[in-house]
Design a protein around this motif. Structure first.
Motif, PDB file in Angstrom:
ATOM      1  N   GLU A  51       0.829  -1.202   0.000  1.00 23.79           N
ATOM      2  CA  GLU A  51       0.000   0.000   0.000  1.00 23.79           C
ATOM      3  C   GLU A  51       0.869   1.261   0.000  1.00 23.79           C
TER       4      GLU A  51
ATOM      5  N   GLU B 108      -6.444  -0.649  -8.312  1.00 19.65           N
ATOM      6  CA  GLU B 108      -6.294   0.801  -8.323  1.00 19.65           C
ATOM      7  C   GLU B 108      -6.550   1.354  -9.725  1.00 19.65           C
TER       8      GLU B 108
ATOM      9  N   ARG C 297     -10.315   1.362 -10.304  1.00 21.42           N
ATOM     10  CA  ARG C 297     -10.947   2.469  -9.572  1.00 21.42           C
ATOM     11  C   ARG C 297     -10.751   3.787 -10.322  1.00 21.42           C
ATOM     12  N   SER C 298      -9.513   4.017 -10.765  1.00 20.24           N
ATOM     13  CA  SER C 298      -9.227   5.278 -11.446  1.00 20.24           C
ATOM     14  C   SER C 298      -9.980   5.391 -12.768  1.00 20.24           C
TER      15      SER C 298
END
Length: 304
Positions: A204, A250, A253-254
């Motif tokens: 992360e 990620e 999501r973007s």
């Protein structure tokens, strides 16, 4: 005119409540049954930024899925979910207990000046799911402590902040002692689970820096083989696959939640070549980033 799409990804405050930030000093306590029953006893995959949670299940049970690990919950059961850790619960109807939510700034103030601050910080940062330590085993009754917290949070009496701070510290001590008791029973398994958790936290923190697995292992002070064994035992996936899965999540999501270009998303995720990013994404999603974005606007978005 069509409204502009968001350029940032929404986060959860409490489950089901989308919030941009956690209120400073926020502390909340409620019955598990009163909240879970509103969602059909299914708490979907999500995470809280800057908000940690303790759950004490006193009746019933179900299944917890936390940071890739799945456990069968059987009351009495204790769960500690640090901020930003992905989690979900499937409770049996009628399950009850208390869930405590604490903002990181409040938790930090509770820990900061304690002479055992390092150990309490360790407890606050480490996910735990396991049988609730009995009062005679850990010299604390977490059920009574959380009941008192739930009462005090909504009492608004003089000195309530000091009482809540003291009780929150006792919850952390209870988590620490329960983890220690479990480690005596199964030290090797606990050590491997802890290594996997620390690896996920490093992923992360350095997701966009294109670290190889060997760099993660070196930072953790272990061999790549040991890291591989810990990850495959915990979630059945190799470290490199975990990294790629996280990059894909990620990226998805973007693509869905923001209006950033595919090239900008690629650079933000540490890819030097947008074309390579597109191939990386397409080989795993079965479609190009642009196609995924188009389809995603018509379907539920990925959660974590």
């Amino acid at each position: 005119m069509r409204a502009a799409e968001p350029r940032t990804i929404p986060v959860f405050g409490l489950y089901g409540e989308v919030a941009e930030t956690t209120i400073p000093g926020f502390v909340h306590a409620e019955r598990i049954g009163s909240s879970a029953s509103l969602h059909g006893w299914e708490i979907g995959v999500h995470r809280h930024v800057n908000l940690s949670q303790a759950l004490v299940v006193t009746e019933g049970g179900g299944i917890s899925r936390i940071d890739g690990r799945q456990d069968v919950i059987v009351a009495p059961w204790l769960i500690w979910v640090p901020a930003s850790v992905v989690h979900a619960f499937s409770f049996r109807p009628g399950t009850d207990g208390i869930v405590l939510s604490v903002a990181d700034d409040f938790l930090g103030s509770v820990i900061e000046h304690d002479h055992e601050a390092a150990r309490l910080r360790e407890a606050a940062d480490a996910m735990f799911s396991g049988r609730l330590g009995a009062p005679d085993e850990i010299d604390l009754d977490l059920r009574l402590i959380l009941d008192a917290l739930a009462h005090e949070v909504f009492g608004h009496l003089p000195g309530s902040i000091s009482v809540v701070a003291a009780l929150a510290k006792l919850v952390l001590v209870g988590v620490l002692r329960t983890r220690a008791a479990r480690a005596i029973v199964e030290p090797a398994a606990v050590a491997r689970a802890d290594l996997h958790r620390r690896f996920r936290r490093l992923v992360e923190a350095h997701l966009r820096e294109n670290w190889p697995v060997a760099r993660f292992a070196a930072e953790l002070g272990v061999s790549t083989d040991r890291l591989h064994a810990a990850c495959t035992e915990a979630v059945g996936r190799a470290p490199q696959v975990i990294i790629h899965d996280r990059l894909m999540l990620e990226a998805k999501r973007s693509l869905i939640y923001t209006t950033l270009s595919v090239a900008k998303i690629a650079f933000d995720l540490g890819f030097n070549d947008p074309a390579y990013f597109s191939r990386f994404f397409s080989s795993r999603a079965g479609m190009s980033p642009a196609a995924y974005r188009k389809r995603g606007h018509a379907e539920p978005a990925p959660q974590a």
